[in-house]
Design a protein around this motif. Structure first.
Motif, PDB file in Angstrom:
ATOM      1  N   ASN A 337       2.721  29.553  17.497  1.00 51.87           N
ATOM      2  CA  ASN A 337       1.832  30.553  17.093  1.00 51.87           C
ATOM      3  C   ASN A 337       0.793  30.873  18.170  1.00 51.87           C
ATOM      4  N   LYS A 338       0.449  29.837  19.124  1.00 50.18           N
ATOM      5  CA  LYS A 338      -0.386  30.409  20.183  1.00 50.18           C
ATOM      6  C   LYS A 338       0.488  31.292  21.310  1.00 50.18           C
ATOM      7  N   ARG A 339       1.651  31.061  21.264  1.00 49.02           N
ATOM      8  CA  ARG A 339       2.467  31.854  22.146  1.00 49.02           C
ATOM      9  C   ARG A 339       2.586  33.111  21.630  1.00 49.02           C
ATOM     10  N   CYS A 340       3.016  33.216  20.478  1.00 55.36           N
ATOM     11  CA  CYS A 340       3.558  34.415  19.904  1.00 55.36           C
ATOM     12  C   CYS A 340       2.717  35.355  19.200  1.00 55.36           C
ATOM     13  N   ILE A 341       1.657  34.731  18.630  1.00 57.62           N
ATOM     14  CA  ILE A 341       0.539  35.222  18.019  1.00 57.62           C
ATOM     15  C   ILE A 341      -0.695  35.241  18.423  1.00 57.62           C
ATOM     16  N   VAL A 342      -1.273  34.056  18.635  1.00 61.06           N
ATOM     17  CA  VAL A 342      -2.780  34.040  19.141  1.00 61.06           C
ATOM     18  C   VAL A 342      -2.911  34.719  20.788  1.00 61.06           C
TER      19      VAL A 342
END
Length: 677
Positions: A337-342
């Motif tokens: 989630n951190k890499r692809c969204i946040v």
């Protein structure tokens, strides 16, 4: 135990009231995020909190959980791809102490400090719950197409909300509910494409070829008609990814320049250059399309943040959903989630939002999202605050359905008594206990202790059992299903005992081998099943899944030879015997299995009659008596009664959704069998 009333208690109350009044504005208000404030009496919806005995704050024991038919605190929904419309510990409950208790610390707790902690936890629980108590008032204004005329509009007559120290926030039957009754109808508060799906329209989620791309952001649309106002704001933000096509004038200039360069070449070289240019154009187009599909993961979080920014009321509702953020910080999902969204939203697209809040929104989706089929074959993910209150059971008493526009419809799949907790299944019912528990622990952060999960035989199905290597007939069962490390023993009475690690290792090894066979068709699946039945018990979940795959291919019964048909009829009866143990009567999967079970035996009867009266290619005797015909039936009267019940339930379910098969012809064929029998 008493709780101080919070002013946000009316949020969910307002929602229910508007729907009960038939207010037609809810869907538009959700889309525009312009919810009105309502002044509703505080007595409209009571929140009942079941309080522990005085002087001692405790949590439900294993025996109490078994009696209730539930596992631990499990509010929410699980994302689930096949039948169960995807499926997570959602809208409720404490995420701190309770989640720890769910993972094994199920015991009585004494001492004033612990009591204080528990009371504070439930108060936090209650405060979150109160944020939703105006939301339910809007819920019964759904379009008439989502309800039959005989279905009740007032949801308070069907269920009430409650809070429990262990189960958290949940829905409870307000009275007796008949099987098949619609319990809840709720529109999505946020709807978005799945993170991994085929090209689909950003507005209606219809699957398309990706030929038309929004000129502003480059994401796919059906065409100009789908360039609607609700897409404008997200379009401006997503445009920062640089995925849109260049302006027509710039593209025309580039094409003209390329044409001039190619014109300078020889005729032979021109042909080759044009072919290369066309391949390069297609490769570039495909590359952009793949990049757009990679960025679908952003859309759900972005739409949620935009919704929260437009309405403080919806912000409160959404942030009341469980996120399990603290539990997930060390998981691969959090880093993904951190890499692809946040990072993309906060650093690349520069949205004005704290990264921690974006992580929280991602956690809300991971925990509460439902996978829904919408439009014409499209699949999306959606948030439903009330549906997220529904608890989990591995043998649930309700099941969710979805209309073409993504509206959530909850039906009772068996008779439900007053005060019984409403449940759905967050996981695949035909998985073994070990698989279900692994799935729930990893993605929902709890250990289920429902009646099925603590039964070593899995309600008599032995879905996770190997065949005992000593007696070669009986299944191996766990000595303590709730303990993944507990040894397994022979259920037949011999002294064979093996480690849990050996059972897990052997099951994993066999399933990996089975995948390599890629068996399709009755004969191939039969060969594979026979090969492994010496190791796996005949009803092992891997063998059951093989047969389910064949069932999903909808085999042509009339094209089967007699041996194949008899094999298929045996399998469908086996699937029926397993599914009736682990699922309630009116579920989709049970309906699909039972209708194939009935079809197979109708075809068996048809062939038996033909063989009896047409051995020499003569027509059926007109003077054949009922007694003569009865002798030709390859099924007993007892089985006919079982088939009759299976057909009655399955046809009822199939008629709830026009997208499912029409059972009319099967009913007609079965009537002929009944006339003879």
């Amino acid at each position: 135990m008493e709780f101080e009333e919070n002013t946000t208690l009316r949020v969910l109350e307002d929602y229910i009231t508007d729907i009960e009044r038939g207010n037609p504005s809810w869907r538009d208000r959700i889309r525009s995020c312009q919810l009105e404030n309502h002044d509703v009496a505080s007595t409209v919806l009571g929140v009942r909190v079941e309080e522990p005995p005085k002087g001692k704050c405790r949590h439900a024991t294993t025996e109490e959980r078994k009696e209730s038919g539930l596992g631990n605190h499990v509010n929410g929904h699980v994302e689930y791809n096949r039948d169960h419309d995807s499926v997570t510990n959602g809208f409720g409950g404490r995420s701190g102490e309770v989640n720890h208790e769910m993972n094994g610390a199920i015991e009585d707790h004494q001492g004033s400090q612990r009591c204080k902690d528990d009371h504070e936890g439930i108060n936090r629980h209650e405060e979150d719950f109160q944020e939703m108590n105006g939301y339910l008032d809007d819920l019964e204004e759904m379009d008439k197409e989502t309800r039959r005329p005989d279905e009740v509009r007032n949801f308070r007559e069907i269920f009430r909300t409650a809070v429990h120290p262990v189960y958290g926030r949940h829905l409870v039957a307000a009275g007796n509910i008949q099987a098949g009754k619609v319990v809840l109808v709720e529109p999505p508060i946020v709807l978005a494409p799945k993170a991994k799906c085929a090209p689909c329209c950003m507005t209606c989620l219809t699957i398309n070829a990706g030929d038309f791309m929004c000129p502003g952001c480059g994401f796919f649309l059906c065409g100009p008609d789908c360039m609607k106002k609700e897409h404008d704001e997200e379009c401006r933000i997503l445009g920062g990814l640089g995925l849109s096509k260049p302006p027509e004038e710039a593209q025309r200039t580039e094409d003209e320049l390329l044409a001039k360069r190619i014109a300078c070449l020889s005729a032979e070289d021109q042909k080759e250059a044009l072919a290369l240019a066309e391949r390069a154009r297609k490769a570039s187009s495909n590359s952009v399309k793949l990049e757009v599909m990679r960025r679908y993961a952003l859309v759900a979080a972005l739409r949620t943040l935009l919704t929260m920014a437009r309405s403080s009321k919806l912000r409160s509702i959404l942030l009341s959903l469980q996120d399990h953020l603290d539990d997930s910080r060390t998981t691969k999902r959090w880093w993904s989630n951190k890499r692809c969204i946040v990072d993309i939203l906060t650093e690349t697209l520069k949205i004005e939002e704290d990264p921690e809040m974006v992580h929280r929104v991602c956690g809300i989706w991971d925990t509460n999202a439902f996978e829904v089929e919408v439009g014409h074959g499209g699949t999306g993910r959606a948030l439903y605050p009330l549906a997220a209150l529904i608890n989990h059971s591995c043998r649930a008493n309700c099941q969710q359905w979805f209309t073409h526009d993504g509206t959530f419809v909850l039906r009772a799949v068996e008779d439900i008594k007053k005060d019984q907790i409403l449940t759905t299944s967050y996981t695949e019912p035909l998985w073994s206990t070990q698989l279900r528990q692994d799935h729930l622990r990893l993605s929902k952060y709890f250990t289920c202790l429902c009646e099925r999960c603590v039964d070593p035989t899995e309600m008599g199905t032995f879905l996770g059992s190997l065949t005992c290597s000593s007696c070669q007939t009986a299944p191996l069962v766990s000595t303590c299903p709730s303990d993944v490390g507990a040894p397994w023993k022979c259920h037949g009475g011999c002294q064979e005992k093996v480690s849990a690690q050996m059972v897990m290792s052997k099951s994993t090894e066999v399933v990996a081998l089975m995948k390599k066979f890629k068996a399709t068709g009755v004969k191939k699946v039969g060969i594979v099943s026979q090969h492994f039945e010496g190791v796996l018990y005949p009803t092992h979940h891997a063998l059951i899944q093989l047969k389910l795959v064949t069932l999903g291919l909808k085999p042509d019964l009339k094209a089967m030879d007699d041996d194949e048909l008899h094999q298929w009829a045996t399998w469908t009866r086996q699937l029926h015997d397993v599914i009736i143990c682990v699922e309630a009567p009116l579920t989709r999967q049970r309906a699909r299995i039972d209708i194939e079970y009935v079809k197979a035996h109708i075809e068996l009867c048809r062939r038996a009659r033909e063989k009896q009266f047409d051995r020499e290619k003569k027509p059926l005797k007109e003077d054949a008596t009922t007694s003569d015909l009865q002798k030709t039936l390859p099924i007993s009267r007892d089985e006919i009664e079982i088939l009759k019940k299976a057909l009655k339930d399955s046809t009822r379910v199939l008629r709830w959704d026009r997208r499912m098969m029409d059972p009319t012809s099967i009913e007609r064929d079965f009537e002929e069998i009944l006339e003879i029998a």
